[in-house]
Scaffold this active site. Structure first.
Site, mmCIF file in Angstrom:
data_model
loop_
_atom_site.group_PDB
_atom_site.id
_atom_site.type_symbol
_atom_site.label_atom_id
_atom_site.label_comp_id
_atom_site.label_asym_id
_atom_site.label_seq_id
_atom_site.Cartn_x
_atom_site.Cartn_y
_atom_site.Cartn_z
ATOM 1 N N HIS A 124 5.773 -4.137 5.858
ATOM 2 C CA HIS A 124 5.150 -3.835 4.568
ATOM 3 C C HIS A 124 3.969 -4.781 4.367
ATOM 4 O O HIS A 124 4.065 -5.981 4.634
ATOM 5 C CB HIS A 124 6.173 -4.003 3.453
ATOM 6 C CG HIS A 124 5.587 -3.980 2.082
ATOM 7 N ND1 HIS A 124 4.722 -2.995 1.657
ATOM 8 C CD2 HIS A 124 5.725 -4.836 1.035
ATOM 9 C CE1 HIS A 124 4.364 -3.237 0.418
ATOM 10 N NE2 HIS A 124 4.957 -4.356 0.017
ATOM 11 N N ASN A 162 -1.960 -4.182 -1.343
ATOM 12 C CA ASN A 162 -0.572 -3.718 -1.342
ATOM 13 C C ASN A 162 -0.499 -2.341 -2.007
ATOM 14 O O ASN A 162 -0.664 -2.218 -3.218
ATOM 15 C CB ASN A 162 0.306 -4.722 -2.100
ATOM 16 C CG ASN A 162 1.772 -4.334 -2.113
ATOM 17 O OD1 ASN A 162 2.147 -3.246 -1.689
ATOM 18 N ND2 ASN A 162 2.604 -5.225 -2.617
ATOM 19 N N CYS A 212 8.407 -0.842 -2.872
ATOM 20 C CA CYS A 212 7.687 -1.003 -1.606
ATOM 21 C C CYS A 212 8.498 -0.608 -0.386
ATOM 22 O O CYS A 212 7.942 -0.344 0.677
ATOM 23 C CB CYS A 212 7.221 -2.456 -1.461
ATOM 24 S SG CYS A 212 6.120 -3.002 -2.788
#
Length: 354
Positions: A247, A277, A110
């Site tokens: 994020h 996500n 990520c």
């Protein structure tokens, strides 16, 4: 001194979506359970490979910058879900945009996009490159065990890209920090790789698994520490920040992070409700959304931070340039999709859920 400024941006999200209600038709969950815990309402499910998502995002970013692929000096593609391990999929994007330059994948999960942003800006500051394309692209739906509620509700597919160009002005990537905590590498993983027994069919049942509580604590700590570090390095205070683009893993993580950093919630760019996500793609997609919505203005200061498997963490401080609208628009599109999100995942759902 050379700086690396963002001159182009583009995103690509597949058209098919899987809503919280859709998920409730094959696993024990509901919108009332998912939304308060994660902030997610839907996620996009791709009908194409990661490289196609990346290519469209890249073509749109190049058009926004008003440059041709042949002008690029480097392509950095952050992904944990490539079409193929060999060759890298940056080479696929390179062919699709008509570039003749260095091109490689990185896997920092990520945090991958910010890792790429840091590496790309360093190449420009050193004088090695003038124009660098940085992409974050993921097809995480490929890794999901749809019977596991804790992961099935979280992830989605998509891609985002930016063009970095050299400038003498003190704008663009003012500073960045990268880190990794290997002690926690086993709390977030997907068991795909050469450690698999390729002759055992059961080994093909790989999927994303993680310890949610540990991730929550370590994500806030990791992003918070590196954000503080990059602000100190750039002699910038929290009050100087116009936007925070974190994020997009979980809205609770974002809320806790900005609260501890004493940043007002209205300064945070949060779009997790629409995408879930998307790992390395979350930050570039959020940048594109913020620009489309007119939030980012010329000269504003942006703090971005991320946390991912590894356990990686990253932070970057960005001073936006004069332009907030694309120079050109690309006609690049994904091939048509004639299936719904549920139809796209139906084979995997049948495999995992019976």
């Amino acid at each position: 001194m050379q700086y690396a400024t963002i001159t182009g941006w583009g995103k690509c999200v597949p058209p098919a979506t899987l809503t919280n209600h859709d998920l409730s038709t094959f696993i024990e969950t509901s919108d009332e359970w998912i939304k308060p815990r994660t902030g997610i309402s839907q996620r996009h499910i791709s009908h194409v490979d990661t490289s196609e998502l990346a290519s469209v995002a890249a073509q749109r970013a190049l058009a926004a910058a008003g440059i041709d692929g042949s002008e690029l000096d480097m392509i950095i593609l952050a992904t944990a879900s490539p079409d193929t391990l060999i060759p890298n999929i940056a080479s696929t994007v390179q062919a699709n945009v008509g570039a003749t330059c260095a091109a490689f994948d990185i896997n920092a999960a990520c945090s991958g996009f910010l890792y790429g942003l840091g590496l790309g800006s360093a190449q420009i500051k050193s004088g090695q490159c003038k124009k660098v394309l940085v992409i974050g692209a993921e097809r995480l739906s490929f890794y999901l065990d749809w019977s596991r509620r804790e992961t099935a509700v979280l992830f989605g597919d998509g891609a985002g890209a930016v063009v970095l160009e050299a400038t003498d002005e003190a704008i663009g990537i003012l500073g960045y920090e990268l880190n990794n905590d290997p002690a926690g590498r086993d709390i977030l993983k997907a068991g795909f790789g050469t450690a698999m027994d390729r002759f055992n069919a059961a080994s093909l049942d790989f999927y994303i698994e993680f310890n949610g509580q540990e991730i929550f604590k370590r994500a806030i700590s990791g992003m918070g520490k590196l954000s503080k570090k990059v602000l100190e390095k750039c002699d910038t205070s929290i009050d100087d920040i116009d936007w925070v683009i974190p994020h997009q893993a979980n809205e609770r993580i974002i809320d806790t992070l900005i609260s501890r950093m004493k940043i007002p919630k209205e300064k945070a760019i949060v779009n997790i409700a629409n995408y879930g996500n998307t790992s390395a793609a979350t930050i570039p997609i959020a940048i594109c959304d913020a620009l489309e919505q007119g939030k980012i203005k010329p000269g504003q200061t942006i703090l971005s931070c991320a946390f991912g498997a590894g356990l990686t963490s990253a932070a970057a401080l960005i001073k936006w340039g004069d332009r907030v609208t694309p120079i050109n628009e690309s006609d690049a599109e994904l091939p048509p999709c004639d299936k719904t999100g549920i139809e796209l995942v139906s084979k995997a759902v049948k495999h995992f859920c019976g």
